[in-house]
Scaffold this active site. Sequence first.
Site, short mmCIF file in Angstrom:
data_model
loop_
_atom_site.label_atom_id
_atom_site.label_comp_id
_atom_site.label_asym_id
_atom_site.label_seq_id
_atom_site.Cartn_x
_atom_site.Cartn_y
_atom_site.Cartn_z
N HIS A 228 35.44 37.38 38.95
CA HIS A 228 36.55 39.06 38.93
C HIS A 228 36.21 39.45 37.41
CE1 HIS A 228 36.86 38.82 43.61
NE2 HIS A 228 36.80 37.50 43.37
N GLU B 244 36.61 45.39 27.59
CA GLU B 244 37.86 46.29 28.10
C GLU B 244 36.79 47.29 29.37
OE1 GLU B 244 40.71 45.22 26.87
OE2 GLU B 244 40.20 44.60 25.77
#
Length: 411
Positions: free
Chosen positions: A150, A390
């Site tokens: 994930h 990010e």
Amino acid sequence: MSAPSAAKLPAFDPGDPLGLDDLLDPEDLAIRDTVRAWAADRVLPHVAEWYERGEVPGIRELARELGTLGALGMSLTGYGCAGATAVQYGLACLELEAADSGIRSLVSVQGSLAMYAIHRYGSEEQKRRWLPAMAAGEIIGCFGLTEPDHGSDPAGMRTYARRDGGDWVLGGRKMWITNGSVAGVAVVWARTDEGPANGERGGSGGGDIRGFLVPADTPGFSAPEIRHKWSLRASVTSELVLDDVRLPADAVLPGVTGLRGPLSCLGHARYGIVWGSMGAARASFESALRYAVSREQFGRPIGGFQLTQAKLADMALELHKGILLAHHLGRRMDAGRLRAEQVSFGKLNNVREAIEICRTARTILGANGISLEYPVMRHATNLESVLTYEGTVEMHQLVLGKALTGLDAFR
């Protein structure tokens, strides 16, 4: 009123063709120059060797030096933090990444992720315990959100935290964690056995998502380093393993539940990347420019050929447009007006353009472009990681797509 004569105009500066330094005040310039000088002295002479070896010797000493500079948690206030403006923090990120993305990542994860989470969502006791030592670089922090299965979908995280009497017990794994194996404390996000079964607060897996402060010496916690990377080699990257890690009740960050906690931290870190990526681009552009005016082929410098000049002109355009965008977003952040969608705008544009600048610079350097004697290939490979972490290109495109259309295409 007549226009000023050419004699009164400042000379054209190839290093600042738009005159962007005019946007900075003396304190901004002093901070920028201090960080640039530190990077030139402590990083640039060694970073090619660090990159080739895939390690950063003395990383804890570097962290303490960065703490002395005020670069750790730079835009936070109190608890030993510098309280700098967003623009000043951005300038520091640009100068650090002009040396190497790995050094900027060290600072970003420390300040914009780990320290920011504690500063914004921690208790007063947690702030006093951790932040002064982290600001000084005496304790390095890491931020555990991404998991092996994930990354872009953190709502699906499997790391759990369950109540056991007055304690919490954590289990799970986190992946691709900068600073992990040298960190003294990890900010770990986990799904609890409390809260809604589904919904916005906890995501799709049931239970609220909470942040926990995990000291590295806690039994059951380990952070094996990830090796065999071809990007961010001058950076510590680790896996976090939580094997029934028992924490007291006061280890949880009390100020937030749900994904808005870690996502707000990521937004702060992404802002630093908007600036930092332009540092990697600047270093590559400057290397290509110096090479173009000194390398001779066909009896003259290659910088005198039209195709090379076209490349240099296009690189300069995107570089300084990106820096101008970073300035604009920094001013908005300082005014309290910066939206997450605008950070996505900057991260998507600047990292993508920085990679293209590096690739174009490599073509100007020819075969020499792949040598660690020059910084270009090192920056290009580092930016492949920066492009992904990010928030990937696709995630930021969908953030902007939703903002533009009002339609959610994530699921």
